[in-house]
Design a protein around this motif. Structure first.
Motif, PDB file in Angstrom:
ATOM      1  N   ARG A  54       6.499   0.170  -1.215  1.00 39.94           N
ATOM      2  CA  ARG A  54       6.394  -0.435   0.114  1.00 39.94           C
ATOM      3  C   ARG A  54       7.424   0.150   1.066  1.00 39.94           C
ATOM      4  O   ARG A  54       7.134   0.377   2.251  1.00 39.94           O
ATOM      5  CB  ARG A  54       6.572  -1.957   0.021  1.00 39.94           C
ATOM      6  N   GLU A  57       6.237   3.563   2.003  1.00 40.23           N
ATOM      7  CA  GLU A  57       5.174   3.470   3.012  1.00 40.23           C
ATOM      8  C   GLU A  57       5.779   3.335   4.406  1.00 40.23           C
ATOM      9  O   GLU A  57       5.305   3.951   5.372  1.00 40.23           O
ATOM     10  CB  GLU A  57       4.264   2.276   2.711  1.00 40.23           C
ATOM     11  N   THR A 117      -1.842   3.382  -2.889  1.00 39.31           N
ATOM     12  CA  THR A 117      -0.791   3.536  -1.882  1.00 39.31           C
ATOM     13  C   THR A 117      -0.702   4.999  -1.475  1.00 39.31           C
ATOM     14  O   THR A 117      -0.945   5.887  -2.302  1.00 39.31           O
ATOM     15  CB  THR A 117       0.576   3.069  -2.427  1.00 39.31           C
ATOM     16  N   ARG A 451      -1.400  -8.073   1.967  1.00 39.39           N
ATOM     17  CA  ARG A 451      -1.313  -6.670   2.382  1.00 39.39           C
ATOM     18  C   ARG A 451      -2.711  -6.078   2.438  1.00 39.39           C
ATOM     19  O   ARG A 451      -3.514  -6.248   1.528  1.00 39.39           O
ATOM     20  CB  ARG A 451      -0.454  -5.893   1.379  1.00 39.39           C
ATOM     21  N   LEU A 452      -2.995  -5.371   3.508  1.00 38.66           N
ATOM     22  CA  LEU A 452      -4.277  -4.690   3.669  1.00 38.66           C
ATOM     23  C   LEU A 452      -4.455  -3.694   2.529  1.00 38.66           C
ATOM     24  O   LEU A 452      -3.646  -2.780   2.371  1.00 38.66           O
ATOM     25  CB  LEU A 452      -4.301  -3.956   5.012  1.00 38.66           C
ATOM     26  N   HIS A 454      -5.149  -0.549   0.466  1.00 35.60           N
ATOM     27  CA  HIS A 454      -5.152   0.834   0.951  1.00 35.60           C
ATOM     28  C   HIS A 454      -6.362   1.612   0.472  1.00 35.60           C
ATOM     29  O   HIS A 454      -6.864   1.404  -0.629  1.00 35.60           O
ATOM     30  CB  HIS A 454      -3.891   1.561   0.465  1.00 35.60           C
ATOM     31  N   TYR A 464      -3.228   3.450   6.512  1.00 32.59           N
ATOM     32  CA  TYR A 464      -2.030   2.942   7.181  1.00 32.59           C
ATOM     33  C   TYR A 464      -1.562   3.859   8.310  1.00 32.59           C
ATOM     34  O   TYR A 464      -0.894   3.405   9.239  1.00 32.59           O
ATOM     35  CB  TYR A 464      -0.905   2.746   6.174  1.00 32.59           C
ATOM     36  N   LEU A 467      -2.867   2.588  11.756  1.00 28.22           N
ATOM     37  CA  LEU A 467      -2.565   1.261  12.300  1.00 28.22           C
ATOM     38  C   LEU A 467      -1.721   1.381  13.562  1.00 28.22           C
ATOM     39  O   LEU A 467      -0.761   2.161  13.627  1.00 28.22           O
ATOM     40  CB  LEU A 467      -1.842   0.411  11.263  1.00 28.22           C
ATOM     41  N   VAL A 517      -5.061  -6.708  11.799  1.00 27.45           N
ATOM     42  CA  VAL A 517      -3.949  -6.329  10.923  1.00 27.45           C
ATOM     43  C   VAL A 517      -2.725  -5.971  11.755  1.00 27.45           C
ATOM     44  O   VAL A 517      -2.838  -5.305  12.797  1.00 27.45           O
ATOM     45  CB  VAL A 517      -4.330  -5.119  10.046  1.00 27.45           C
ATOM     46  N   GLN A 519       1.070  -4.004  12.071  1.00 27.10           N
ATOM     47  CA  GLN A 519       1.500  -2.676  11.634  1.00 27.10           C
ATOM     48  C   GLN A 519       2.203  -2.718  10.283  1.00 27.10           C
ATOM     49  O   GLN A 519       2.215  -1.715   9.563  1.00 27.10           O
ATOM     50  CB  GLN A 519       2.418  -2.027  12.675  1.00 27.10           C
ATOM     51  N   ASP A 520       2.766  -3.870   9.914  1.00 26.14           N
ATOM     52  CA  ASP A 520       3.402  -3.961   8.603  1.00 26.14           C
ATOM     53  C   ASP A 520       2.378  -4.168   7.491  1.00 26.14           C
ATOM     54  O   ASP A 520       2.748  -4.466   6.355  1.00 26.14           O
ATOM     55  CB  ASP A 520       4.464  -5.064   8.574  1.00 26.14           C
ATOM     56  N   GLN A 521       1.089  -4.015   7.819  1.00 23.55           N
ATOM     57  CA  GLN A 521      -0.024  -4.003   6.859  1.00 23.55           C
ATOM     58  C   GLN A 521      -0.442  -5.390   6.398  1.00 23.55           C
ATOM     59  O   GLN A 521      -1.284  -5.508   5.506  1.00 23.55           O
ATOM     60  CB  GLN A 521       0.301  -3.109   5.653  1.00 23.55           C
TER      61      GLN A 521
END
Length: 561
Positions: A54, A57, A117, A451-452, A454, A464, A467, A517, A519-521
């Motif tokens: 994370r 990411e 991811t 969390r969206l 991936h 990501y 976004l 969503v 931006q932090d997913q």
């Protein structure tokens, strides 16, 4: 007359949490001053060794992922976890973690190589990570790093926060900002200033840590190297981590209750037992640090304009590096919320989401780490572990399987990376229950707060990567309706960009036509039909009233404080 501010946000503490917070805020146009007592580029003591997926990411979005991945161990050095009777003794188990070269070549094998991811985790000591972040912050337009400056007190009023400082030359001064982030570590002055108190388990284990230079240690090993080595044997149990892949190692000696009561053990004897080396083996001590494993969480993460992040808000067993990584997650969460207020589109009440989102997760993660520590502490080492013949072989197989099963959860912690949810946040629109998760496992989900999940896009980019800075409406096969709705949301004060995707690209957990969503997913809302009362919906997700957002003078006033 409005008081002139030195910054929108002042950050006390220039470690990874403070630096990453500044990086994120800079991308949102937020003027930030970071106060750090240590000189510029002075490396910290060897501490955290692991950058989670994370965090990687986030580093990808902030433009430093490749630089971070190029740091630390040599490219071909395995990042495996090995289990041995001593560092130079018999190996009886291994968790395969690919080297960075293997990851880049593709086809790497290991428990984290199938994760959904764009950025797998990376093993790099904080000694190398922190200077990378410091250098990057000095290149940013809206962030200023002030080294050699100690923050001595913090005060706040209705309009802002004042940090009183003392510089390395003895002179004093102050920094004035709208908000302040206390990222000043476990002995946090900011935490004390707001009256927050730590609660939990103050003593779980006592540890002697020694960073050593040991040329020739690799030559004495009977098996290929790894990044981390857990030793079990007649000498002493301990952990050893490769720092530079050449001759620098970090040795953790875990004290028994009796040893802890005495206050110490013979450091040299313990190190030699863990390494499995004779008296004439030469090594040099680089640094020493004795510490206590704890599980402590602050009773509040905020007092009005002052916020806590990282070790100032929580301290727990440093398994898998999740103290630093959880702190960075705090900072990123807070930077998004503060950026929204400073940018002018969000009402100040959106800041309530920080405590609502991060404090429960902190408590969950700290308990998972404590539980893991106790399981490892309860592990029985077979008497025949170092014996020759069938009895010894059976003992080593038995402990090897057990050690793998226990430790793969912390070193390939999919659950801690991807499983937590912000379902109870005031800016999440709930519609179901998030799946449960453990340290090592989770279930991908599009339930709001999660969390969206991936997936890769046809052009080779990550989902990501697409976004937007604030909100993104992911619309499957329906760009026109999504675009019209996003325009209306914008007029209502909610900044939304549209990403139109082919439903056939998405994995099975995508079950609705639309998702909104951050931006932090983290998913804020999902549905098959777009919300009809757009102004009310926008306000629910933090937008200021339309009259405020439509007025340029009101927006300017919001930014200047």
């Amino acid at each position: 007359m409005t008081e002139q501010l030195d910054a929108d946000v002042v950050i006390v503490g220039g470690g990874p949490v403070g630096l990453v917070s500044a990086m994120d805020l800079d991308g949102r146009g937020v003027r930030t001053v970071v106060l750090e007592e240590r000189p510029y580029l002075e490396p910290p003591n060897v501490k955290c060794n692991h950058v989670s997926a994370r965090t990687m990411e986030a580093f990808r979005r902030l433009g430093v992922a490749d630089t971070v991945r190029d740091a630390g161990l040599p490219p071909e050095h395995p990042q495996d976890i090995v289990f041995r009777t001593s560092v130079t003794g018999t190996e009886f188990g291994r968790i395969p973690i690919p080297s960075r070269a293997d990851r880049r070549r593709g086809g790497a094998v290991g428990p984290d190589t199938t994760w959904a991811t764009p950025e797998p985790p990376h093993r790099v000591n904080q000694r190398y990570l922190e200077p990378i972040l410091e250098r990057h912050v000095t290149t940013l337009e809206h962030a200023e790093l002030r080294n050699g400056v100690r923050c001595e007190s913090v005060s706040q009023d209705e309009e802002g926060v004042t940090a009183s400082v003392r510089r390395a030359d003895g002179t004093t001064g102050s920094v004035r900002a709208r908000y302040l982030i206390g990222a000043d570590g476990g002995r946090s002055m900011v935490r004390k200033a707001i009256g927050a108190r730590l609660h939990g388990d103050p003593v779980l284990q006592r540890v002697q840590s020694t960073c050593i230079s040991a040329p020739g240690l690799y030559d004495l090993m009977q098996a290929p190297p790894g990044w981390g080595c857990y030793t079990f044997g007649s000498g002493r149990n301990g952990h050893v981590y490769a720092i530079d892949g050449k001759d620098v190692f970090l040795v953790h000696t875990y004290l028994s209750e009796e040893e802890a009561a005495r206050g110490s053990v013979d450091r040299d004897r313990a190190i030699r037992d863990i390494l499995g080396v004779p008296e004439d083996f030469a090594y040099r001590v680089i640094s020493e640090e004795d510490w206590t494993a704890r599980r402590l969480v602050a009773d509040t993460f905020r007092d009005r304009r002052v916020f806590l992040a990282g070790d100032s808000a929580h301290l727990w067993v440093p398994y898998g590096g999740y103290g630093m990584n959880a702190g960075i997650a705090d900072g990123l969460n807070l930077a998004w919320l503060l950026g929204a207020v400073v940018d002018g589109w969000a009402k100040e009440s959106i800041l309530d989401a920080y405590v609502a989102e991060r404090q429960p997760i902190t408590d969950q993660v700290s308990r998972l780490a404590m539980s893991h520590l106790r399981k490892i502490g309860d592990t029985d080492v077979p008497e025949d572990l170092e014996a020759d013949g069938p009895a010894g072989e059976r003992a080593r197989r038995q402990l090897g399987r057990l050690a793998y099963d226990l430790n793969v959860q912390q070193f390939a912690a999919a659950g801690l990376n991807f499983g937590y949810s912000y379902a109870d946040s005031p800016i999440i629109v709930p519609d179901g229950e998030a799946p449960a998760y453990t340290m090592g496992e989770y279930t991908p989900s599009t339930v709001p707060g999660c969390r969206l999940p991936h997936f890769w896009l046809p052009d080779g980019s990550s989902l990501y990567d697409r976004l937007a800075p604030w909100y993104t409406l992911v619309a499957f096969d329906d760009g026109a309706a999504g675009g019209s709705w996003a325009d209306e949301a914008g007029r209502a004060g909610l900044p939304v960009e549209v990403l139109v995707l082919d439903r056939a690209l998405a994995p099975a957990e995508y079950t609705t036509r639309y998702l909104l969503v951050r931006q932090d997913q983290h998913i804020a809302w999902r549905g098959d039909h777009l919300p009809e009362d757009v102004p009310a919906f926008s306000a629910r997700l933090g937008a200021r009233r339309r009259a405020d957002t439509a007025d340029p003078e009101a927006l300017a006033a919001a930014r200047t404080g």
